[in-house]
Design a protein around this motif. Structure first.
Motif, PDB file in Angstrom:
ATOM      1  N   TRP A 608      -7.369   0.104   3.871  1.00  6.71           N
ATOM      2  CA  TRP A 608      -6.009   0.924   3.460  1.00  6.71           C
ATOM      3  C   TRP A 608      -6.847   1.462   1.786  1.00  6.71           C
ATOM      4  O   TRP A 608      -7.473   1.256   0.966  1.00  6.71           O
ATOM      5  N   ILE A 609      -5.594   2.586   1.890  1.00  9.98           N
ATOM      6  CA  ILE A 609      -5.587   3.422   0.939  1.00  9.98           C
ATOM      7  C   ILE A 609      -4.248   3.559   0.344  1.00  9.98           C
ATOM      8  O   ILE A 609      -3.249   4.104   1.071  1.00  9.98           O
ATOM      9  N   PRO A 610      -3.774   2.387  -0.998  1.00 12.72           N
ATOM     10  CA  PRO A 610      -2.345   1.904  -1.637  1.00 12.72           C
ATOM     11  C   PRO A 610      -2.313   3.401  -1.922  1.00 12.72           C
ATOM     12  O   PRO A 610      -3.302   4.603  -3.086  1.00 12.72           O
ATOM     13  N   LYS A 611      -0.734   4.331  -1.702  1.00 13.06           N
ATOM     14  CA  LYS A 611      -0.759   4.985  -2.778  1.00 13.06           C
ATOM     15  C   LYS A 611       0.014   5.237  -4.106  1.00 13.06           C
ATOM     16  O   LYS A 611       0.457   6.606  -3.879  1.00 13.06           O
ATOM     17  N   LYS A 612       1.215   4.302  -3.692  1.00 12.20           N
ATOM     18  CA  LYS A 612       2.097   4.347  -4.924  1.00 12.20           C
ATOM     19  C   LYS A 612       1.312   2.314  -5.707  1.00 12.20           C
ATOM     20  O   LYS A 612       0.924   1.477  -4.658  1.00 12.20           O
ATOM     21  N   VAL A 613       2.490   2.389  -7.037  1.00 10.61           N
ATOM     22  CA  VAL A 613       1.603   1.742  -7.794  1.00 10.61           C
ATOM     23  C   VAL A 613       2.926   0.410  -6.748  1.00 10.61           C
ATOM     24  O   VAL A 613       4.610   0.784  -7.051  1.00 10.61           O
ATOM     25  N   GLY A 614       2.440  -1.545  -6.992  1.00 10.89           N
ATOM     26  CA  GLY A 614       3.669  -1.787  -6.778  1.00 10.89           C
ATOM     27  C   GLY A 614       2.886  -3.372  -6.299  1.00 10.89           C
ATOM     28  O   GLY A 614       1.683  -3.883  -5.959  1.00 10.89           O
ATOM     29  N   ILE A 615       4.257  -4.032  -5.476  1.00  8.45           N
ATOM     30  CA  ILE A 615       3.052  -5.755  -4.365  1.00  8.45           C
ATOM     31  C   ILE A 615       3.363  -5.406  -3.478  1.00  8.45           C
ATOM     32  O   ILE A 615       4.309  -4.490  -2.623  1.00  8.45           O
ATOM     33  N   TYR A 616       2.466  -5.287  -2.431  1.00  6.78           N
ATOM     34  CA  TYR A 616       2.281  -4.817  -1.137  1.00  6.78           C
ATOM     35  C   TYR A 616       2.259  -6.488  -0.356  1.00  6.78           C
ATOM     36  O   TYR A 616       1.172  -7.317  -1.073  1.00  6.78           O
ATOM     37  N   PRO A 617       2.971  -6.840   0.096  1.00  2.62           N
ATOM     38  CA  PRO A 617       3.220  -8.106   1.290  1.00  2.62           C
ATOM     39  C   PRO A 617       2.061  -7.644   2.375  1.00  2.62           C
ATOM     40  O   PRO A 617       1.901  -6.735   2.431  1.00  2.62           O
ATOM     41  N   ILE A 618       1.388  -8.793   2.886  1.00  2.00           N
ATOM     42  CA  ILE A 618       0.065  -8.524   3.880  1.00  2.00           C
ATOM     43  C   ILE A 618       0.491 -10.142   4.785  1.00  2.00           C
ATOM     44  O   ILE A 618       1.438 -11.200   3.840  1.00  2.00           O
ATOM     45  N   ARG A 636      -1.394  -7.170  -5.262  1.00  2.00           N
ATOM     46  CA  ARG A 636      -0.717  -5.960  -6.732  1.00  2.00           C
ATOM     47  C   ARG A 636      -2.018  -5.242  -6.853  1.00  2.00           C
ATOM     48  O   ARG A 636      -3.082  -5.015  -6.694  1.00  2.00           O
ATOM     49  N   VAL A 637      -1.185  -3.095  -6.687  1.00  2.00           N
ATOM     50  CA  VAL A 637      -1.697  -2.483  -6.950  1.00  2.00           C
ATOM     51  C   VAL A 637      -0.885  -1.997  -8.358  1.00  2.00           C
ATOM     52  O   VAL A 637       0.123  -1.505  -8.660  1.00  2.00           O
ATOM     53  N   SER A 638      -2.577  -1.449  -8.969  1.00  2.00           N
ATOM     54  CA  SER A 638      -1.848  -1.364 -10.340  1.00  2.00           C
ATOM     55  C   SER A 638      -2.551   0.125 -10.679  1.00  2.00           C
ATOM     56  O   SER A 638      -2.792   0.422  -9.901  1.00  2.00           O
ATOM     57  N   PRO A 639      -1.889   0.474 -11.786  1.00  2.00           N
ATOM     58  CA  PRO A 639      -2.124   2.784 -11.257  1.00  2.00           C
ATOM     59  C   PRO A 639      -3.506   2.657 -11.995  1.00  2.00           C
ATOM     60  O   PRO A 639      -4.306   1.584 -12.564  1.00  2.00           O
ATOM     61  N   LYS A 640      -4.111   3.649 -12.151  1.00  2.00           N
ATOM     62  CA  LYS A 640      -5.176   3.686 -11.860  1.00  2.00           C
ATOM     63  C   LYS A 640      -5.889   3.964 -13.895  1.00  2.00           C
ATOM     64  O   LYS A 640      -4.986   4.336 -13.876  1.00  2.00           O
ATOM     65  N   GLY A 641      -6.559   3.340 -13.873  1.00  2.00           N
ATOM     66  CA  GLY A 641      -7.399   2.807 -14.582  1.00  2.00           C
ATOM     67  C   GLY A 641      -6.710   1.652 -15.602  1.00  2.00           C
ATOM     68  O   GLY A 641      -6.775   1.610 -16.643  1.00  2.00           O
ATOM     69  N   SER A 642      -6.083   1.117 -14.491  1.00  2.00           N
ATOM     70  CA  SER A 642      -5.322  -0.111 -15.371  1.00  2.00           C
ATOM     71  C   SER A 642      -6.112  -1.141 -16.081  1.00  2.00           C
ATOM     72  O   SER A 642      -7.496  -1.265 -14.933  1.00  2.00           O
ATOM     73  N   SER A 643      -6.261  -2.214 -16.485  1.00  2.00           N
ATOM     74  CA  SER A 643      -7.014  -2.791 -17.106  1.00  2.00           C
ATOM     75  C   SER A 643      -7.360  -4.192 -16.128  1.00  2.00           C
ATOM     76  O   SER A 643      -8.239  -5.396 -16.108  1.00  2.00           O
ATOM     77  N   VAL A 644      -6.366  -3.966 -14.859  1.00  2.00           N
ATOM     78  CA  VAL A 644      -6.457  -5.698 -14.268  1.00  2.00           C
ATOM     79  C   VAL A 644      -7.200  -5.944 -13.892  1.00  2.00           C
ATOM     80  O   VAL A 644      -7.890  -5.544 -13.234  1.00  2.00           O
ATOM     81  N   PRO A 645      -8.316  -6.933 -13.962  1.00  2.00           N
ATOM     82  CA  PRO A 645      -9.190  -7.120 -13.713  1.00  2.00           C
ATOM     83  C   PRO A 645      -8.774  -7.760 -12.111  1.00  2.00           C
ATOM     84  O   PRO A 645      -7.512  -8.666 -11.243  1.00  2.00           O
ATOM     85  N   ILE A 646     -10.177  -7.970 -10.842  1.00  2.00           N
ATOM     86  CA  ILE A 646      -9.693  -7.920  -9.964  1.00  2.00           C
ATOM     87  C   ILE A 646     -10.003 -10.003 -10.068  1.00  2.00           C
ATOM     88  O   ILE A 646     -10.629 -10.614 -10.495  1.00  2.00           O
ATOM     89  N   THR A 647      -8.919  -9.728  -8.873  1.00  2.00           N
ATOM     90  CA  THR A 647      -9.082 -11.776  -8.982  1.00  2.00           C
ATOM     91  C   THR A 647      -8.463 -11.748  -8.016  1.00  2.00           C
ATOM     92  O   THR A 647      -7.806 -11.256  -7.456  1.00  2.00           O
TER      93      THR A 647
END
Lengths: 663, 203
Positions: A608-618, A636-647
């Protein structure tokens, strides 16, 4: 005067009635009184037979129960199937790989079950792809496609995948003759006679695991190779192919390939060819073809390219192939259970020739030839002929056999099946089909052991048989009872795609081997997650690997953060269930491929290659349990370069103050 | 009244019949004359070829498509000169009938001419129809895909015939029945006149 007028009007009325009276009534499709009970399989009871039906332009294989005509499963083979993730999951994508790249569709015409001693053994089912030449092997323990091999030097793999009586080989004869792969194909089409060649490939089957390998190819004159069947019993070691377009036309074949009175049935002594290959004869030719294998323990397919085939030019080896003249563009070539009689069905012929293998051998021994065709000896028609079925019907196509010495031939133009005796060639019965049958199937009807209780006709024209569904209609199959002297119609049922050939096998040969689950401890998938505690999300550069488990009724993890635009996310979902019939599905919003459908113990991967920032349900797409609707989560998909860590997490809910909920 | 005078004139019933024939023949211009119904296993709904006075109609394209397998020439209205003449002939007979009813009733001669020419026309028309059927059924393309030795595909002139997988059933359509009806009515008119004459002679 009045009397005269009266007489005249009576005369006129009589005239009118007599005209309409001489038009025959429709033959009707009255079914016998016990048809309903013959096809009734009570709820919860099993059908007597499995019927594997080719899907034609659907590219798939469907599985029906006989005699009920119930659809049991559609096995994805040559066409992508988003429903099952076939061709969409990372594991299955390599299965559709070819030398032309990934081909998402094909035209699946013929099926043949693996055989031992000329009897179906229920191990594998082979399927051909007509358009981009390939052969698939379906494992009948899992009813899944296990292997696909591409056929080089071929175009229109039609006379395929017919099998020898101990599953030594499946064959692949080219429908379209073409220049060979290692030659310059950029030639004028009207140089057909010079540059176009036919090939027949013998693909060996490993006796242990069924793995296919192109053992050798026979190089033949350019023409169309249509259908084939293996010899058996006395003719074991021989293979027979029907051919048409011996005129070598390359345009308007309906006229230009119908000119000659006779085309040929090609008799191939494959045992002899095998010997030559073992002696190292034949030319190695540079080609490129894909060989795709699905590994059961890693649940993953790999695709390899092979670069060489052994080609035997039959001109250099005169004792491998012989031509038998056969009237009018033969289609089916079918061998009776004894292996002695070879039935050729000339599409446009007004008779059915039956050849005798004994006579063919004698004619070869005595060199009773009628010249040569493309360097191949042509046997005298009469020298090979056992006899002809006279005036059988119009447009004979295919023949199958019962165990009582009878043959059943479909007639496309006169839309009927004709039963005739193989020994005395007398017509015994005929029954209309609705409408225009192509292939037919009798369980074991092309083996040494037919099971002549049922016969199924696969009709090409449906018209008024079912409720109308607009211009596009399902194709129609028809089940007949052939246990008695007379053919009896039992059932009509719609089929998937456009069925061509089909195979049927008594259910007990398969039921005992049918896999219920994949054992999780045998799962060797490189991205398997053995237990929820091992579930995790790992970033490797811009690739994010989600090691996810599915269990009733949650995914682990089900909250994932730290995905950024530009990432490629791989959901490696392992279904931890070890219970029969508990698949889980997996879908993510906006994924441009498909869902996953994961069987118990299996691991599948969705890219899956997300194309937009946002919350994606699975969520789980297969209703797995009472709390299936709860089986969901978020990414949760954050913008490019975002500092949100993988959790990632499961079950760590935020406390919600009642005041907020009750607002 | 002078009996001689009486017998030479057409009676009222005869004139009514002639009038009806005239009207009916006008109807014929607008309805199909003949039909060939084709039945095959693959065509449970049947195919129909209709012949109007001025054109062929029905499933002409489908039939042409099928006939190419056996090498039969395709059917086109323009290929038949008959379709340009036929409407005029019908108009002629319609006018003739009306004239007999209103103008030419003073002597039996015109009624006789009408009947004889009408019957002659019927015979010639059927012969012509047969000729076309023969030509289409026999002049086949030698390059056709399906060639059954000795097989011709001439449809029946009238009645039923099996041609390979197709059953062909050839019968008059509304217009044809009207034609037959008109013929019968003119015969009846003749009988009426004949009886009347006999009766008057006895008188």
């Amino acid at each position: 005067m009045k009397r005269n007028i009266y007489i005249l009007s009576v005369f006129a009325a009589f005239l009118l009635l007599s005209f309409s009276g001489c038009k025959p009534k429709n033959s009707g499709d009255a079914i016998s009184g016990d048809a309903a009970s013959r096809i009734y399989v009570a709820p919860g009871k099993y059908d007597e037979l499995y019927n594997f039906v080719s899907g034609g332009f659907s590219g798939q294989v469907s599985v029906y129960g006989i005699p009920s005509g119930r659809l049991l499963r559609v096995i994805p083979v040559f066409s992508v199937d988003p429903e099952k993730g076939w061709g969409y999951s990372e594991e299955t994508k390599p299965m559709l790989n070819t030398s032309h790249g990934e081909v998402p569709w094909d035209d699946q015409h013929h099926l043949d079950l693996s055989q031992t001693n000329g009897e179906t053994d229920g191990r594998w089912l082979f399927a051909n792809a007509n358009n981009t030449p390939r052969i698939a092997r379906i494992d009948l323990k899992t009813f899944r496609t296990a292997e696909i091999i591409e056929i080089p030097n071929s175009a229109g793999n039609h006379s395929s995948p017919f099998i020898t009586e101990n599953s030594e080989y499946v064959v692949a004869g080219t429908r379209f003759s073409v220049p060979m792969d290692d030659e310059n194909g950029d030639v004028p089409i009207d140089t057909y006679k010079k540059n176009f060649k036919g090939t027949i490939s013998f693909v060996s089957i490993a006796p242990t695991n069924g793995e296919m390998k192109i053992a050798f190819q026979l190089l033949l004159p350019g023409m169309n190779f249509d259908l084939s069947h293996s010899g058996k019993g006395p003719s074991s070691g021989w293979f027979f192919f029907s051919t048409y377009n011996s005129e070598q036309a390359h345009t308007l074949l309906e006229v230009n390939a119908s000119k000659r009175d006779k085309d040929y049935i090609l008799a191939v002594n494959w045992k002899k060819a095998e010997e030559y290959v073992k002696q190292g004869k034949g030319k190695k030719q540079k080609v490129k073809y894909a060989h795709n294998v699905f590994n059961e323990s890693t649940h993953t397919a790999t695709s390899n390219f092979l670069t060489e085939v052994t080609v035997i030019d039959v001109k250099d080896f005169p004792d491998i192939v012989y031509m038998i003249p056969c009237p009018k563009s033969p289609h089916g070539v079918d061998i009776d259970p004894s292996g002695e009689y070879i039935v050729g069905s000339g599409k446009l012929a007004a008779l059915i020739p039956v050849f005798s293998f004994t006579k063919i051998k004698k004619a070869i021994a005595e060199k009773n030839y009628d010249g040569k065709y493309g360097g191949i000896p042509v046997l005298k028609y009469e020298a090979a002929l056992y006899g002809e079925v006279k005036k059988p019907g119009l447009g004979p196509l295919h023949t199958e056999f019962d165990e009582k010495g009878n043959a059943y031939t479909t007639f496309f133009i006169s839309s009927e099946i004709v039963k005739w005796n193989v020994k005395d060639l007398k017509i015994l019965d005929r029954h209309p089909t609705y409408y225009s049958p192509g292939h037919l199937s009798i369980p074991g009807g092309d083996t040494r052991k037919p099971y002549g209780k049922y016969m199924i006709a696969y009709n090409k024209i449906t018209k008024d048989r079912y409720l109308p569904t607009g211009p596009e209609l399902s194709q129609s199959a028809q089940l007949f009872d052939i246990s008695g002297d007379k053919i009896k119609l039992l059932l009509d049922y719609p089929s998937i795609g456009e069925p061509h050939y089909a195979q049927a096998i008594p259910a007990e040969k398969l039921v005992k081997n049918s896999v219920k689950i994949f054992k999780i401890e045998e799962n060797k998938h490189p991205h398997v997650t053995l237990g929820e505690k091992n579930s995790k999300v790992v970033r490797e550069g811009n690739k994010v690997h989600v090691y996810m488990t599915a269990m009733r009724s949650h995914f682990s993890p089900d909250n994932i953060e730290g995905v950024r635009l530009g990432d490629e996310v791989y959901f490696h979902v392992t279904n931890l269930e070890q219970d029969w019939d508990v698949p889980h599905g997996f879908a993510v919003k906006g994924a441009i491929n498909a869902e996953l459908l994961i069987m118990p113990g299996e691991t599948s991967t969705l890219k899956w290659i997300p194309k937009k920032v946002g919350i994606y349900p699975i969520y789980c797409t297969d209703f797995c349990s009472a709390l299936h609707q709860e089986m969901q989560g978020y990414v949760r998909v954050s913008p490019k370069g975002s500092s949100v860590p993988i959790t990632f997490s499961l079950g760590k809910n935020t406390d919600v103050p009642d005041s907020l909920l009750n607002r | 009244m002078d009996p001689k005078n009486l017998s030479s004139k057409l009676s009222i019933p005869t004139r009514v019949i002639a009038f009806c024939c005239g009207l009916l023949l006008i109807v014929v211009l607008f309805v199909p004359l003949w039909r060939i119904e084709l039945d095959a296993p693959q065509y449970p709904e049947g195919l129909l070829l209709k012949m109007y006075p001025h054109k062929i109609a029905g499933n002409v394209d489908i039939i042409n498509g099928l006939n190419h397998y056996i090498g039969m020439k395709t059917l086109h209205t323009e290929d038949f000169v008959e379709f340009t003449i036929l409407p005029y002939i019908i108009v002629f007979f319609a006018l003739m009938s009306l004239l007999v009813a209103f103008v030419l009733y003073k002597t039996k001669k015109w009624l006789n001419i009408l009947l004889i020419s009408f019957i002659l026309f019927g015979i010639i028309a059927m012969a012509d129809f047969w000729r076309w059927e023969y030509n289409y059924g026999h002049n086949l393309d030698p390059n056709a895909a399906i060639i059954v030795p000795g097989m011709a595909y001439q449809p029946p002139l009238i009645g039923y015939k099996q041609l390979l997988n197709f059953g062909a059933f050839s019968i008059p359509d509304i217009g044809g029945w009207i034609f037959i009806g008109v013929g019968l009515m003119l015969v009846i008119a003749q009988i009426v006149e004949f009886k009347k004459n006999k009766y008057e002679k006895i008188q």
